[in-house]
Write a protein that holds these residues in place. Sequence first.
Motif, PDB file in Angstrom:
ATOM      1  N   VAL A 527       0.720  -1.284   0.060  1.00 15.56           N
ATOM      2  CA  VAL A 527       0.047  -0.115   0.031  1.00 15.56           C
ATOM      3  C   VAL A 527       0.829   1.118  -0.073  1.00 15.56           C
ATOM      4  CG1 VAL A 527      -1.736  -1.142   1.247  1.00 15.56           C
ATOM      5  CG2 VAL A 527      -0.075   0.049   2.571  1.00 15.56           C
ATOM      6  N   LYS A 528       2.070   1.332  -0.200  1.00 15.78           N
ATOM      7  CA  LYS A 528       3.059   2.273  -0.056  1.00 15.78           C
ATOM      8  C   LYS A 528       3.554   2.762  -1.643  1.00 15.78           C
ATOM      9  CE  LYS A 528       4.106   1.967   4.555  1.00 15.78           C
ATOM     10  NZ  LYS A 528       5.262   1.937   5.742  1.00 15.78           N
ATOM     11  N   GLY A 529       3.612   4.033  -2.007  1.00 17.03           N
ATOM     12  CA  GLY A 529       4.058   4.221  -3.086  1.00 17.03           C
ATOM     13  C   GLY A 529       5.617   4.351  -3.269  1.00 17.03           C
ATOM     14  N   GLU A 530       6.483   4.645  -2.061  1.00 12.81           N
ATOM     15  CA  GLU A 530       7.868   4.580  -2.257  1.00 12.81           C
ATOM     16  C   GLU A 530       8.435   5.523  -3.229  1.00 12.81           C
ATOM     17  OE1 GLU A 530       9.136   0.512  -2.595  1.00 12.81           O
ATOM     18  OE2 GLU A 530       8.469   0.123  -0.350  1.00 12.81           O
ATOM     19  N   GLY A 531       7.800   6.737  -3.452  1.00 10.04           N
ATOM     20  CA  GLY A 531       8.355   7.582  -4.270  1.00 10.04           C
ATOM     21  C   GLY A 531       8.061   7.512  -5.715  1.00 10.04           C
ATOM     22  N   ARG A 532       7.626   6.148  -6.114  1.00  6.46           N
ATOM     23  CA  ARG A 532       7.261   6.247  -7.810  1.00  6.46           C
ATOM     24  C   ARG A 532       6.382   7.218  -8.207  1.00  6.46           C
ATOM     25  NH1 ARG A 532       6.467  -0.482  -6.761  1.00  6.46           N
ATOM     26  NH2 ARG A 532       5.483   0.610  -4.681  1.00  6.46           N
ATOM     27  N   CYS A 533       6.465   7.314  -9.461  1.00  8.18           N
ATOM     28  CA  CYS A 533       5.795   8.471 -10.147  1.00  8.18           C
ATOM     29  C   CYS A 533       4.675   8.063 -10.723  1.00  8.18           C
ATOM     30  CB  CYS A 533       6.728   9.339 -11.031  1.00  8.18           C
ATOM     31  SG  CYS A 533       6.171  10.834 -11.905  1.00  8.18           S
ATOM     32  N   VAL A 534       3.442   8.393 -10.570  1.00  5.59           N
ATOM     33  CA  VAL A 534       2.248   8.358 -11.263  1.00  5.59           C
ATOM     34  C   VAL A 534       1.677   9.494 -12.093  1.00  5.59           C
ATOM     35  CG1 VAL A 534      -0.156   7.687 -11.027  1.00  5.59           C
ATOM     36  CG2 VAL A 534       1.557   6.829  -9.526  1.00  5.59           C
ATOM     37  N   ALA A 535       1.593   9.232 -13.376  1.00  8.51           N
ATOM     38  CA  ALA A 535       1.042  10.333 -14.296  1.00  8.51           C
ATOM     39  C   ALA A 535      -0.464  10.186 -14.039  1.00  8.51           C
ATOM     40  CB  ALA A 535       1.751  10.252 -15.670  1.00  8.51           C
ATOM     41  N   TYR A 536      -1.247  11.056 -13.765  1.00  4.95           N
ATOM     42  CA  TYR A 536      -2.719  10.960 -13.863  1.00  4.95           C
ATOM     43  C   TYR A 536      -3.541  12.009 -14.819  1.00  4.95           C
ATOM     44  CZ  TYR A 536      -7.589  10.383 -12.069  1.00  4.95           C
ATOM     45  OH  TYR A 536      -8.875  10.181 -11.727  1.00  4.95           O
ATOM     46  N   VAL A 537      -4.247  11.446 -15.458  1.00  2.00           N
ATOM     47  CA  VAL A 537      -5.076  12.606 -16.446  1.00  2.00           C
ATOM     48  C   VAL A 537      -6.614  12.118 -16.415  1.00  2.00           C
ATOM     49  CG1 VAL A 537      -4.666  10.651 -18.491  1.00  2.00           C
ATOM     50  CG2 VAL A 537      -5.352  13.133 -18.894  1.00  2.00           C
ATOM     51  N   ASP A 538      -6.930  13.344 -16.223  1.00  2.00           N
ATOM     52  CA  ASP A 538      -8.803  13.428 -15.898  1.00  2.00           C
ATOM     53  C   ASP A 538      -9.431  14.630 -16.327  1.00  2.00           C
ATOM     54  OD1 ASP A 538     -11.259  13.003 -14.991  1.00  2.00           O
ATOM     55  OD2 ASP A 538     -10.837  11.221 -13.850  1.00  2.00           O
ATOM     56  N   ASP A 539     -10.479  14.584 -17.082  1.00  2.00           N
ATOM     57  CA  ASP A 539     -11.045  15.976 -17.423  1.00  2.00           C
ATOM     58  C   ASP A 539     -11.639  16.597 -16.254  1.00  2.00           C
ATOM     59  OD1 ASP A 539     -12.681  13.861 -17.948  1.00  2.00           O
ATOM     60  OD2 ASP A 539     -13.778  15.240 -19.366  1.00  2.00           O
ATOM     61  N   ASP A 540     -12.188  15.676 -15.359  1.00  2.00           N
ATOM     62  CA  ASP A 540     -12.722  16.130 -14.052  1.00  2.00           C
ATOM     63  C   ASP A 540     -11.991  16.691 -13.036  1.00  2.00           C
ATOM     64  OD1 ASP A 540     -14.390  16.061 -11.778  1.00  2.00           O
ATOM     65  OD2 ASP A 540     -15.669  14.522 -12.555  1.00  2.00           O
ATOM     66  N   GLU A 541     -11.885  18.029 -12.721  1.00  2.00           N
ATOM     67  CA  GLU A 541     -11.089  18.433 -11.783  1.00  2.00           C
ATOM     68  C   GLU A 541     -11.326  17.943 -10.528  1.00  2.00           C
ATOM     69  OE1 GLU A 541      -9.718  22.856 -10.379  1.00  2.00           O
ATOM     70  OE2 GLU A 541     -11.351  22.744 -12.044  1.00  2.00           O
ATOM     71  N   VAL A 542     -12.509  17.786  -9.920  1.00  2.00           N
ATOM     72  CA  VAL A 542     -12.479  17.234  -8.697  1.00  2.00           C
ATOM     73  C   VAL A 542     -12.152  15.819  -8.339  1.00  2.00           C
ATOM     74  CG1 VAL A 542     -14.519  16.279  -7.142  1.00  2.00           C
ATOM     75  CG2 VAL A 542     -14.959  18.415  -8.419  1.00  2.00           C
ATOM     76  N   LEU A 543     -12.031  14.747  -9.296  1.00  2.00           N
ATOM     77  CA  LEU A 543     -11.466  13.635  -9.191  1.00  2.00           C
ATOM     78  C   LEU A 543     -10.057  13.918  -9.164  1.00  2.00           C
ATOM     79  CD1 LEU A 543     -13.670  11.120 -11.140  1.00  2.00           C
ATOM     80  CD2 LEU A 543     -12.798  10.851  -8.959  1.00  2.00           C
ATOM     81  N   LEU A 544      -9.531  14.927 -10.131  1.00  2.00           N
ATOM     82  CA  LEU A 544      -8.062  15.064 -10.307  1.00  2.00           C
ATOM     83  C   LEU A 544      -7.492  15.464  -8.960  1.00  2.00           C
ATOM     84  CD1 LEU A 544      -6.296  15.003 -13.019  1.00  2.00           C
ATOM     85  CD2 LEU A 544      -6.376  17.648 -12.828  1.00  2.00           C
ATOM     86  N   LEU A 545      -8.035  16.562  -8.346  1.00  2.00           N
ATOM     87  CA  LEU A 545      -7.640  16.735  -7.132  1.00  2.00           C
ATOM     88  C   LEU A 545      -7.563  15.728  -5.942  1.00  2.00           C
ATOM     89  CD1 LEU A 545      -8.962  20.447  -6.944  1.00  2.00           C
ATOM     90  CD2 LEU A 545      -6.533  19.829  -7.524  1.00  2.00           C
ATOM     91  N   MET A 546      -8.795  14.921  -6.078  1.00  2.00           N
ATOM     92  CA  MET A 546      -8.854  13.754  -4.961  1.00  2.00           C
ATOM     93  C   MET A 546      -7.915  12.999  -5.171  1.00  2.00           C
ATOM     94  SD  MET A 546     -10.258  10.557  -4.198  1.00  2.00           S
ATOM     95  CE  MET A 546     -11.385  10.148  -5.588  1.00  2.00           C
ATOM     96  N   VAL A 547      -7.597  12.241  -6.301  1.00  2.00           N
ATOM     97  CA  VAL A 547      -6.597  11.194  -6.678  1.00  2.00           C
ATOM     98  C   VAL A 547      -5.285  11.694  -6.246  1.00  2.00           C
ATOM     99  CG1 VAL A 547      -5.610   9.789  -8.354  1.00  2.00           C
ATOM    100  CG2 VAL A 547      -8.105  10.271  -8.361  1.00  2.00           C
ATOM    101  N   GLU A 548      -5.141  12.942  -6.623  1.00  2.00           N
ATOM    102  CA  GLU A 548      -3.548  13.631  -6.179  1.00  2.00           C
ATOM    103  C   GLU A 548      -3.355  13.551  -4.852  1.00  2.00           C
ATOM    104  OE1 GLU A 548      -0.793  17.625  -7.106  1.00  2.00           O
ATOM    105  OE2 GLU A 548      -2.844  17.468  -7.176  1.00  2.00           O
ATOM    106  N   ARG A 549      -4.283  14.049  -4.015  1.00  2.00           N
ATOM    107  CA  ARG A 549      -4.141  13.762  -2.580  1.00  2.00           C
ATOM    108  C   ARG A 549      -4.110  12.374  -2.036  1.00  2.00           C
ATOM    109  NH1 ARG A 549      -9.347  16.608  -0.404  1.00  2.00           N
ATOM    110  NH2 ARG A 549      -8.376  16.049   1.893  1.00  2.00           N
ATOM    111  N   LEU A 550      -4.843  11.569  -2.669  1.00  2.00           N
ATOM    112  CA  LEU A 550      -5.046  10.167  -2.124  1.00  2.00           C
ATOM    113  C   LEU A 550      -3.455   9.515  -2.423  1.00  2.00           C
ATOM    114  CD1 LEU A 550      -6.348   7.455  -1.167  1.00  2.00           C
ATOM    115  CD2 LEU A 550      -7.196   7.072  -3.476  1.00  2.00           C
ATOM    116  N   LEU A 551      -3.057   9.525  -3.554  1.00  2.00           N
ATOM    117  CA  LEU A 551      -1.844   8.924  -3.880  1.00  2.00           C
ATOM    118  C   LEU A 551      -0.536   9.809  -3.278  1.00  2.00           C
ATOM    119  CD1 LEU A 551      -2.199   8.446  -7.689  1.00  2.00           C
ATOM    120  CD2 LEU A 551      -2.578   6.590  -5.935  1.00  2.00           C
ATOM    121  N   THR A 552      -0.527  10.956  -2.905  1.00  2.00           N
ATOM    122  CA  THR A 552       0.464  11.773  -2.277  1.00  2.00           C
ATOM    123  C   THR A 552       0.535  11.072  -0.819  1.00  2.00           C
ATOM    124  OG1 THR A 552       0.117  13.555  -3.750  1.00  2.00           O
ATOM    125  CG2 THR A 552       1.262  13.979  -1.728  1.00  2.00           C
TER     126      THR A 552
END
Length: 663
Positions: A527-552
């Motif tokens: 369940v840990k990212g260990e600094g790996r980089c995720v590129a996330y693309v979505d035209d829904d700004e609400v989901l974009l911000l939510m997923v960014e916070r979750l993965l960070t």
Amino acid sequence: MDDSGSPEGRSLPPRALLAAIVDSSFDGVISKTLDGIITSWNAGAERIFGFTPDEAIGRQITMLVPPERLNEEGWILERLRAGERVVNFGTVRVRKDGRRIDVAVTSSPVCNLLGEIVGASKIVRDVSDARAAASALAQSEARLAAIVDSAMDGIITVDALGRIVVFNDAAAAMLLCPSEQAIGGTLDRFLPVRHRQHHASWMTGFGRSGTTSRAMGRPGQIDACRADGTEFPAEASISHVEVNGEQLYTVILRDVSELRGAQTARRALEAQLREAQKMEAIGTLAGGIAHDVNNALGAILGNAALAKEDLPAGHAACKSIEQIDVAAQRARAVVRQILAFSRRQAQELVVQPLAPILIEGIALFRSTLPTIVRLQSCPPSDDLLVRADANQIHQVLLNFCTNAWHALRGSSGQITVGAERVNLDRSEAFALGGLEPGAHAHLWVTDDGCGMDEQTRARIFDPFFTTKPRGEGTGLGLSVVHSIVQTHAGAIVVKSEPGLGATFSVYLPEPAEVARPEAAAAAEGEVKGEGRCVAYVDDDEVLLLMVERLLTRRGFQVLCFSDPDELLDRLCEKPSEADVVISDFNMPKMTGIELARKIAQMTPNLPVVVSSGYISDEMREDARLAGISALLEKEDVLEKLVPVLSRVLAAANVETIQVERRD
């Protein structure tokens, strides 16, 4: 004619009697030579086609045939020359005024006393206005008798006293009564008892009315009765004529049992078609709304979870956030119900233990249950496996439990949920709808509520059937359950009596045990990212911000893009920057699958995960062909995104090591 006929019937010359019958027929009766020349033409033919006998007799029968159907007449004449009949032939003919009409034609060869075929007779029925009639016309006593006897419809003539004087072979076969037994008897014996008292007065009234012919019933249909007492629907027409001062009534009868059955079957098929169209409409609607609704649900569930993490334990807002989560979970369940009911929800049948599915479903239901209701669970052993879609089994449990709760009608009571392994012998498996004998998982939900009567039990799986008040139930829940159990190759049984509660049981075949790889289990626990980089693309700004916070928060580096072209430009500049790409499926410029194909051309080893509010079987196939690593439903982002990324990255690392070793 049989000697047992009435004295009045025998006093008439047979030729005059038959000629009168033919001329008074409601149907057209025409005779012709084997060359197609019309030799006789009755009043019925004049009524149907508009030609008088003087205008018709001596002319070719083809004057009634449309040009494109002339080959029919040649075919009919060939059959007649061979001594064959053409029975109830449906076709189109032309009236004198040029109007085309639909007719049913019965043609028969006419023989002389030596048995030689000397001509042909036709009985023509105008079916354009649903009138029923049949008769025949000929120039000699032998021809007239042949027409009546060869008719496929029943022809019955009675005198003024209601006694039968003509009863042809078709009537004998239809009514299961030999002619010799019918002639001299009364016609009302072939009517249902409930109609007999009115028959005599109706016939008398018809005779006094001055009407010469009339279709009976609406439209010309009556109930008739065979000699053995069985009833059948019939088309009938009646004609009235006076011959030598004697009143005669001729009924032409046609059994329409098969037609009525065909109409009933057609109505049933039409009802099935309407139901299928309704289900298709629901499926189309469900697929259309699922993406947007699930986008919103994913954002609600994700942000609620993140907000709860931000708050200290015991904060006043925590209860409100929990209620937001409960409401969103319910909304997600409704969307899944509609998708499952309409067969639009893709399935992921996986061999897995039943116990965790049962425990998760009970936990989800327990949070919505009032404290006055006791919920007891009897989970199975860990080695009881099923090949199932866990989400859909959750739906089955939730529907069963919700119905059990409603059956308590607001009072205290107990709901018991359990599962066990059972071995069905051949007779038990057959009784459950043709299951294969052997080991099965038996899942049940029992309540001590109001129970159901037999009529309710018979309909509980019907679409849109509900016993709940308006606004409190859709009638879809148990239909969804039935659909899910069928697609899992299982069976469902309901036992209930009024006042004694109900037990819903599901039987699912137990597959052979499949060992779970340790590597896969370890990857799912990561369940840990260990600094790996995720590129996330979505035209829904609400989901974009939510997923960014979750993965960070889970230790990933996140690059967010609202435009897929921006992501492609970034990958072009720095192809090794991202370890994995997550893309929305439905975006304005391109779909997530189209984006994955372009990424594969630029950086073939970069794994891609596509998320969507609605994942169909077609999308799964397209994703497989495009080399996409995983598909993720939007409403499951909170629970499944990090485990999915862990599995995808672990698989990508293994593949990279293998490639390096080959090099």
